[in-house]
Write a protein that holds these residues in place. Sequence first.
Motif, mmCIF file in Angstrom:
data_model
loop_
_atom_site.group_PDB
_atom_site.id
_atom_site.type_symbol
_atom_site.label_atom_id
_atom_site.label_comp_id
_atom_site.label_asym_id
_atom_site.label_seq_id
_atom_site.Cartn_x
_atom_site.Cartn_y
_atom_site.Cartn_z
ATOM 1 N N TYR A 28 -0.173 11.869 -10.649
ATOM 2 C CA TYR A 28 0.232 11.392 -9.384
ATOM 3 C C TYR A 28 -0.578 10.771 -8.477
ATOM 4 C CZ TYR A 28 2.420 10.946 -4.799
ATOM 5 O OH TYR A 28 3.078 10.438 -3.659
ATOM 6 N N TYR A 29 -0.721 9.269 -8.621
ATOM 7 C CA TYR A 29 -1.635 8.367 -8.148
ATOM 8 C C TYR A 29 -2.174 8.958 -6.766
ATOM 9 C CZ TYR A 29 -4.343 4.495 -6.120
ATOM 10 O OH TYR A 29 -5.224 3.395 -5.661
ATOM 11 N N THR A 184 1.274 1.913 -9.668
ATOM 12 C CA THR A 184 2.259 2.325 -8.401
ATOM 13 C C THR A 184 3.387 1.518 -8.556
ATOM 14 O OG1 THR A 184 1.598 0.961 -6.616
ATOM 15 C CG2 THR A 184 0.519 3.401 -6.710
ATOM 16 N N TRP A 185 3.702 0.499 -9.573
ATOM 17 C CA TRP A 185 4.689 -0.454 -9.562
ATOM 18 C C TRP A 185 5.169 -0.431 -11.124
ATOM 19 C CZ3 TRP A 185 6.766 -3.069 -5.698
ATOM 20 C CH2 TRP A 185 7.533 -3.943 -5.967
ATOM 21 N N THR A 257 -2.726 1.221 2.588
ATOM 22 C CA THR A 257 -2.943 0.482 1.589
ATOM 23 C C THR A 257 -1.851 -0.431 0.991
ATOM 24 O OG1 THR A 257 -3.274 1.925 0.016
ATOM 25 C CG2 THR A 257 -5.053 1.478 1.036
ATOM 26 N N ARG A 258 -0.657 -0.434 1.614
ATOM 27 C CA ARG A 258 0.213 -1.036 1.390
ATOM 28 C C ARG A 258 0.926 -0.745 0.099
ATOM 29 N NH1 ARG A 258 -3.396 -4.424 3.136
ATOM 30 N NH2 ARG A 258 -3.498 -5.597 1.451
ATOM 31 N N ILE A 259 0.791 0.645 -0.249
ATOM 32 C CA ILE A 259 1.227 1.246 -1.636
ATOM 33 C C ILE A 259 2.782 1.366 -1.381
ATOM 34 C CG2 ILE A 259 1.224 2.915 -3.249
ATOM 35 C CD1 ILE A 259 -1.555 3.413 -2.693
ATOM 36 N N ASP A 260 3.464 1.017 -2.232
ATOM 37 C CA ASP A 260 4.974 1.123 -1.989
ATOM 38 C C ASP A 260 5.401 2.489 -3.071
ATOM 39 O OD1 ASP A 260 7.815 1.156 -2.221
ATOM 40 O OD2 ASP A 260 7.929 -0.941 -1.746
#
Length: 425
Positions: A28-29, A184-185, A257-260
């Motif tokens: 998991y990042y 994460t994408w 950090t605008r990670i979705d």
Amino acid sequence: MVERKSSLTLTNPKLRDNIYGKADWYPYYAGYAQGFVSDVLDLLKIEPGQTILDPWNGSGTTTQVAMHKGIQAYGYDINPVMVTVANAKALSNITYDALIDLANHILEESSPSKMRIKTVGDPLNYWFQDDSIYYIRKLDFYLVKHTTRPPYSVNGSTLRDFFHVILFRTVKSLLPSFRSTNPTWIKKATSPEERIHITRKKFYKIFLQETMLMAAYFKNQDQFQQVAPIIAFGDSRKLNLATASVDHVITSPPYCTRIDYVIATLPELALLKLDHIDFNDLRSKMLGTNKIQKTKDVGYSPAWGGVCKDFLKSVAAHGSKASKEYYLKVFLQYFHSFYNSMIELHRVLKQNGTCTLVVQSSYYKDVYLDLPSIIEEMSRLFYWKLEERRDFNSKATLSNLNKGSRSYREPSAVQETVLFFKKKG
């Protein structure tokens, strides 16, 4: 002035370790090290009889380490995928052979079945052809059938969660062509021809292989009494806990950090049958979402402090495209949600209880976001005392992976910061 209370060595939160096992079940990042949680428990002298809360429990590191040390822990997450993963990691006191036998029973009943399953409109069709979806859904049906009846609950963790993580791993092993440089994408098929076809035999073979890999943890495990964690779906802004019921909070909130985080788990959410409406609803509720919530008009609050105010001003005044119209709103949403989460943590935390937060500084273009200092300023309104701060340099950031950010600055180390608070007010 921050007073240092201990010289105890503290493991870097971002170190990838596997002291208690199971860390490789679901990489998991956004997770942190098992050794870090163990060090915090030692540093704060947290012992059995006390309670721990992780309101952003993610893949369940906090709850897993607490379980091994005999400490009652509560773990909540708004993403049902992460609740499933964390519950799976709580599985204990079962044998390798029992898990393999159960997997074989699932496959033996699923394989010859001719049951009818609707595949039209299934969210798995982002990646798979209809015949492949049929095999996946049929296996999932018999997985649930065999793992939701007594006695398939061990130490409070259901075997259904364990086998759903195996199914997650099986499906994701088939999707490397949809991965991008952003960890994460995940992409979707752009045409029917791009969707994956896999035979039933191959899919079941991978499922059994993944079962053997995860079940191997239990080959040499002695059975012993553990305190089962309470892991459930929950929002950090509205926790199902009584006021002043928690001794310690150990957590890492979603970074600014605008990670979705929802897109990152899209295949797993598809397996759990979240449709388009549920998926977008989950995205809009996540702390740190980059999806603008149209129903809310959030503005700056003085309670967020001066550092936050200066950062927001710099974003609004930035000359890059969409800074004021889009990115400013994203940051306003984040600070609004985070502050409301702090209100809730203050409510459930006992007097003199502690709150340990792992946060990361970052950049918006060339504007430095000093998130640790913002959180410290927010905490003052609750009369939390910052007992200690420890910083770790890190280059493992999404902004450094983004080539577009290099037009504003060179890739640079940011700080992974651990903040130790004590509730005084």
